[in-house]
Design a protein around this motif. Sequence first.
Motif, PDB file in Angstrom:
ATOM      1  N   UNK A  81      49.679  33.832 -78.205  1.00  0.00           N
ATOM      2  CA  UNK A  81      48.340  34.411 -78.116  1.00  0.00           C
ATOM      3  C   UNK A  81      48.408  35.895 -77.778  1.00  0.00           C
ATOM      4  N   UNK A  82      49.220  36.243 -76.802  1.00  0.00           N
ATOM      5  CA  UNK A  82      49.331  37.656 -76.407  1.00  0.00           C
ATOM      6  C   UNK A  82      49.885  38.502 -77.550  1.00  0.00           C
ATOM      7  N   UNK A  83      50.981  38.048 -78.140  1.00  0.00           N
ATOM      8  CA  UNK A  83      51.618  38.846 -79.190  1.00  0.00           C
ATOM      9  C   UNK A  83      50.708  39.008 -80.417  1.00  0.00           C
ATOM     10  N   UNK A  84      50.033  37.955 -80.811  1.00  0.00           N
ATOM     11  CA  UNK A  84      49.155  38.049 -81.977  1.00  0.00           C
ATOM     12  C   UNK A  84      47.962  38.953 -81.694  1.00  0.00           C
ATOM     13  N   UNK A  85      47.443  38.901 -80.479  1.00  0.00           N
ATOM     14  CA  UNK A  85      46.324  39.778 -80.110  1.00  0.00           C
ATOM     15  C   UNK A  85      46.752  41.250 -80.156  1.00  0.00           C
ATOM     16  N   UNK A  86      47.965  41.521 -79.693  1.00  0.00           N
ATOM     17  CA  UNK A  86      48.448  42.899 -79.735  1.00  0.00           C
ATOM     18  C   UNK A  86      48.566  43.374 -81.184  1.00  0.00           C
ATOM     19  N   UNK A  87      49.097  42.508 -82.046  1.00  0.00           N
ATOM     20  CA  UNK A  87      49.299  42.904 -83.440  1.00  0.00           C
ATOM     21  C   UNK A  87      47.968  43.098 -84.182  1.00  0.00           C
ATOM     22  N   UNK A  88      46.926  42.408 -83.739  1.00  0.00           N
ATOM     23  CA  UNK A  88      45.621  42.534 -84.397  1.00  0.00           C
ATOM     24  C   UNK A  88      44.933  43.851 -84.045  1.00  0.00           C
ATOM     25  N   UNK A  89      45.254  44.371 -82.868  1.00  0.00           N
ATOM     26  CA  UNK A  89      44.546  45.577 -82.386  1.00  0.00           C
ATOM     27  C   UNK A  89      45.272  46.863 -82.737  1.00  0.00           C
TER      28      UNK A  89
END
Length: 291
Positions: free
Chosen positions: A283-291
Amino acid sequence: MSEVEGFIDVIGGKVWYQIHNHKSENTPVIVLHGGPGSSHYSMQGLRTLSEERPVIFYDQLGCGKSERPNDASLWKIERFVEELRQVVETLALKEFHILGHSWGTTLAAAYYFTNPNGVKSIIFSSPCLSAPRWARDQERNRELLPEDVQVILKRCEDNGATDSEEYKEATKIFNQHFVLRLDPVPLFLKEGKQYQNPEVYHTMWGPSEFYVTGNLKDFDCTSQLETITIPTLFTCGRYDEATPTSTKFFNSITPGSEFHVFEESAHLPYVEEPEEFEKVMKKFLSNVDKN
């Protein structure tokens, strides 16, 4: 998932690495194992993160599948920082996440504060970002142990008998409280002891998790945490030797960072709560990549 592995020349020898899902175009995450002198072995379950991105493991020099030179001068944090830089350079990583655990968080911080370029985010899993603070936390943790165990630990330390069987047995009691609460200990962790190098651990840390005498004993990057400008996640177990109180403190002084406690874990939540650990990391890594 596809994988590649090989060896990389670093100062002092060759280190082994492995990349899962190396063909993915998503931002890779490089995993920094604990120790010092442990290996990626206990963290191999994190290859499940490769469902979404490349996952890079490597065994630091002196342990695991990497070379084990007999040179104590190599066991210092500055060389390990340079080693990581050489790994990043050899693998041509332009942008990457870092997931460090325990001593791996010490290395992650030291690397970022000297080589910030390309680091997209950092996960500090069960962090050790201040050895003096860690030592104070373990003094309090020791007071929670049975009285007879406390007496044995202190007597052996005072008498220079930290290599005795008595001390080792008492240390196991500490570990059952604050390192790994699973009983029995998973077989694969017992098998992983062959990949550890006690010399590196003793040189840099000391005879046990709670008796810090090595060359890291004065390490403290607390004052630098406020300068971190990338997404950062702090995690720990509820019963972790990397205490929730200290982990929350690090989180509180790091701008915009996140904090998570694994409620059923001590120091190895990726073993004690693997599914929850994977969920939080993804969840953390995907959120970072989305932003």
